[in-house]
Write a protein that holds these residues in place. Structure first.
Motif, PDB file in Angstrom:
ATOM      1  N   UNK A  67       0.839  -1.206   0.000  1.00 58.25           N
ATOM      2  CA  UNK A  67       0.000   0.000   0.000  1.00 58.25           C
ATOM      3  C   UNK A  67       0.871   1.251   0.000  1.00 58.25           C
ATOM      4  N   UNK A  68       1.950   1.215   0.791  1.00 59.60           N
ATOM      5  CA  UNK A  68       2.834   2.384   0.850  1.00 59.60           C
ATOM      6  C   UNK A  68       3.517   2.618  -0.497  1.00 59.60           C
ATOM      7  N   UNK A  70       2.319   1.521  -3.540  1.00 56.65           N
ATOM      8  CA  UNK A  70       1.447   1.642  -4.710  1.00 56.65           C
ATOM      9  C   UNK A  70       0.205   2.494  -4.501  1.00 56.65           C
ATOM     10  N   UNK A  71      -0.271   2.551  -3.271  1.00 57.74           N
ATOM     11  CA  UNK A  71      -1.578   3.183  -3.067  1.00 57.74           C
ATOM     12  C   UNK A  71      -1.478   4.534  -2.361  1.00 57.74           C
ATOM     13  N   UNK A  72      -0.796   4.551  -1.236  1.00 55.85           N
ATOM     14  CA  UNK A  72      -0.875   5.743  -0.402  1.00 55.85           C
ATOM     15  C   UNK A  72      -0.046   6.890  -0.942  1.00 55.85           C
ATOM     16  N   UNK A  73      -0.534   8.075  -0.642  1.00 63.00           N
ATOM     17  CA  UNK A  73       0.105   9.308  -1.093  1.00 63.00           C
ATOM     18  C   UNK A  73       0.707   9.995   0.123  1.00 63.00           C
TER      19      UNK A  73
ATOM     20  N   UNK B 213      -8.317  10.539  -4.197  1.00 66.19           N
ATOM     21  CA  UNK B 213      -7.086  10.606  -3.400  1.00 66.19           C
ATOM     22  C   UNK B 213      -6.783   9.264  -2.744  1.00 66.19           C
ATOM     23  N   UNK B 215      -6.750   5.409  -2.759  1.00 68.07           N
ATOM     24  CA  UNK B 215      -6.829   4.237  -3.632  1.00 68.07           C
ATOM     25  C   UNK B 215      -7.532   3.055  -2.982  1.00 68.07           C
ATOM     26  N   UNK B 216      -7.380   2.930  -1.694  1.00 71.21           N
ATOM     27  CA  UNK B 216      -7.974   1.775  -1.020  1.00 71.21           C
ATOM     28  C   UNK B 216      -9.475   1.692  -1.241  1.00 71.21           C
ATOM     29  N   UNK B 261      -5.306   8.078 -11.544  1.00 70.70           N
ATOM     30  CA  UNK B 261      -4.319   7.320 -10.787  1.00 70.70           C
ATOM     31  C   UNK B 261      -4.930   6.230  -9.921  1.00 70.70           C
ATOM     32  N   UNK B 264      -6.339   0.785 -10.068  1.00 64.27           N
ATOM     33  CA  UNK B 264      -5.118   0.012  -9.944  1.00 64.27           C
ATOM     34  C   UNK B 264      -5.472  -1.462  -9.853  1.00 64.27           C
ATOM     35  N   UNK B 267      -3.471  -4.432  -7.827  1.00 61.95           N
ATOM     36  CA  UNK B 267      -3.247  -4.438  -6.400  1.00 61.95           C
ATOM     37  C   UNK B 267      -4.270  -5.278  -5.648  1.00 61.95           C
ATOM     38  N   UNK B 350      -4.922   3.320   5.860  1.00 55.75           N
ATOM     39  CA  UNK B 350      -4.813   3.129   4.414  1.00 55.75           C
ATOM     40  C   UNK B 350      -5.696   4.101   3.632  1.00 55.75           C
ATOM     41  N   UNK B 353      -4.675   8.301   5.784  1.00 52.36           N
ATOM     42  CA  UNK B 353      -3.405   8.987   6.075  1.00 52.36           C
ATOM     43  C   UNK B 353      -3.232  10.217   5.187  1.00 52.36           C
ATOM     44  N   UNK B 354      -3.743  10.126   3.955  1.00 53.88           N
ATOM     45  CA  UNK B 354      -3.584  11.266   3.043  1.00 53.88           C
ATOM     46  C   UNK B 354      -4.306  12.509   3.572  1.00 53.88           C
TER      47      UNK B 354
END
Lengths: 154, 408
Positions: A67-68, A70-73, B213, B215-216, B261, B264, B267, B350, B353-354
């Motif tokens: 996730x770090x 590929x996913x998280x920003x 923003x 992805x999860x 973006x 995905x 994943x 997940x 955090x952004x």
């Protein structure tokens, strides 16, 4: 063997993997069924079980790395772990319980370094074959506040 | 009265960047908004289990004490001694018969009344307070308290509407839906945000950003714009609900079409137990984010429950307090599910955090743009409930309520 020097060696390699951006190596420090949690001292004292990170398998740790990646920003950053001497609380041929203090500085891509976390690892190491692995690592932070976000593991 | 230096457009679709970084705005917010006719979330009833249980928190930047007295009622008052202004309670929580200021030992009962002044009559006939000093005339300012579904709110205003009216029927129902039985705190975390509190308040109401923003959400079909769901905004604009229901049949091509973006395909989780929930609500709602003006959030993401409190902490800083919840009658297996799903939220979450960083990106981005404005036009210019979440309607709702309270 679960002697102090060997535990310190595992800790040093663990910190080096994270600090050198080899996060993919990080899950391999744990047993397949394991417990990893990042919490803080007040939750610990109150017996509150949640963590900002909570995993009970090596695969969950690998998922976090994925996730770090590929996913998280989050802004580019790295850590510098300084680990103290483990305090061995119990020890046998196959298992050891230890407590190791840590300080982690976070270095942001813009250049500044700040103390990001301090605390103690509460660990249970087990011997599997010729390896010494973490069956349990609870990172108990001294501060209850996390600055901005926690991307990389402690 | 117009806030000095700030030019507001007539429309809610524009927000002057200056409002996120202005000292006089910050002071006016304390006075008009946090001390105004608003209900501010303080704590959970469950966190005050017995008479004498107290917690300290903040209304805006004002420190307050919330305490349960022997009558079973909850009282709230400023955490400030009436003498010289020192804090009365220094701990985050505890149990107290009464509160005594450490500085000069003035003491207060659990309802915030000044009950004792050390050496009030002097020592050996010397000193002491003047004969006319009346303890009843001195004390920290008291809060009105309202408890709804175990959520404790406080207000410094005598004019604030009753809590049910303030929340509105639909918001009440959506809170009752989640907090339908006694809760249990399973963890507390605080996130220091490098931005003005309003940027987080907007972020929570911004259903537009969630799937772009984070992805999860999109990858695991927790939150696709094509899912069934929608937005509820209350009459005031300040309170909102964004919800969605999983619809596995729906294939959403809109992300691919735009090459965004967040699509995905490769994943997949190695340990899918992270998202393996249990059936808890019959209405099929898998995600409900609810906000109450100014700074409260109630979150249900699958079985992951939390309340969040956002507090201003001076210029360009705010604090986000997370309280993770389960129910008292949870089985150990249910608790484990909640603990695993909590990986989705919080400072290392997940899917959240952004949010800890993106407000800082705005704060830094607007540093030289005080005269420019944000564009909040997705989904039109009005504030209304509706289906579909490609809209900024609840962000406009926030500004509707904000401008009403601030008188701008």
């Amino acid at each position: 063997m679960t002697d102090l020097i060997r535990i310190m060696g595992v800790n040093a390699a663990y910190a080096d993997a994270i600090d050198s951006d080899r996060l993919e190596d990080w899950p391999a420090f744990f047993t397949e069924r394991c417990h990893y949690r990042v919490t803080h001292i007040e939750n610990e004292q109150e017996g509150l079980p949640a963590g900002v990170v909570w995993a009970d398998s090596r695969a969950m740790l690998a998922d976090r790395v994925a996730a770090l990646r590929e996913a998280n920003v989050y802004e580019r950053q790295r850590y510098r772990h300084l680990l103290g001497t483990p305090l061995l609380l119990s020890q046998s041929a196959t298992e050891a319980v230890a407590r190791t203090p840590f300080m982690v500085a976070r270095i942001m891509h813009e250049g500044q370094t700040q103390l990001f976390a301090s605390g103690v690892y509460q660990d249970r190491f087990v011997v599997e074959g010729d390896r010494l692995l973490l069956a349990e690592r609870v990172a108990v932070c001294d501060s209850t506040v996390t600055d901005t976000l926690m991307a990389l593991p402690l | 009265m117009q806030t000095p230096d700030i030019a507001w457009a007539d429309s809610l679709t524009r927000v002057p960047y200056r409002v996120y970084a202005n000292e006089s705005v910050r002071q006016q917010e304390q006075q008009r908004l946090f001390h105004g006719a608003t209900w501010n979330y303080l704590c959970l009833d469950a966190e005050l289990p017995e008479p004498g249980s107290y917690r300290t928190t903040f209304v805006g930047e004002t420190p307050v004490v919330v305490v349960k007295d022997n009558d079973g009622e909850i009282y709230g008052f400023e955490n400030r001694c009436a003498h010289r202004g020192a804090l009365l309670a220094l701990e985050k929580a505890g149990r107290a018969e009464s509160f005594q200021c450490v500085y000069h030992a003035w003491s207060y009962n659990r309802q915030g009344d000044l009950t004792g002044v050390a050496f009030e009559k002097g020592v050996k006939g010397q000193g002491g307070m003047p004969a006319g000093f009346c303890k009843e005339e001195h004390g920290p300012r008291k809060l009105r308290i309202a408890v709804f579904c175990g959520l404790v709110f406080g207000s410094f205003s005598d004019d604030v509407a009753p809590i049910e009216e303030y929340l509105g029927d639909e918001i009440c129902a959506r809170i009752e839906r989640v907090l339908h039985k006694p809760v249990k705190v399973i963890g507390r975390f605080t996130q220091a945000l490098p931005n003005d509190w309003k940027l987080y308040a907007e972020n929570v109401r911004d259903s537009y950003h969630a799937s772009l923003l984070h992805l999860f959400f999109t990858t695991f079909e927790i939150n696709r714009l094509s899912q069934k769901g929608g937005i509820v905004v209350d009459e005031s604009g300040g309170n909102h609900v964004s919800y969605s229901m999983i619809d596995p049949a729906a294939k959403d091509e809109s992300y691919k079409a735009q090459g965004l973006r967040s699509d995905h395909e490769r994943y997949r989780l190695q340990d899918p137990s992270l998202l393996a929930g249990f059936h808890e609500w019959d209405d099929g709602v898998t995600l409900q984010i609810l906000s109450v003006f100014p700074g409260f959030v109630l979150q249900q993401i699958q079985n992951c429950l939390a309340v969040r409190q956002v507090l201003p902490k001076g210029a360009d800083r705010s604090e986000l307090n997370w309280v993770y919840l389960g129910f008292e009658d949870d089985t150990p297996e249910q608790l484990t599910v909640r603990l695993k799903q909590a990986n989705l939220v919080g400072p290392a979450g997940f899917i959240s955090m952004e949010d800890g960083a993106v407000g800082g990106f705005v704060q830094r981005g607007i540093a030289g743009a005080a005269d420019e404005q944000a564009v909040i036009e997705m989904g039109g210019s009005d504030v209304a409930s509706g289906e579909g979440r490609a809209t900024e309607t609840s962000v406009r709702g926030f500004w509707k309520a904000y401008r009403q309270h601030m008188g701008v």
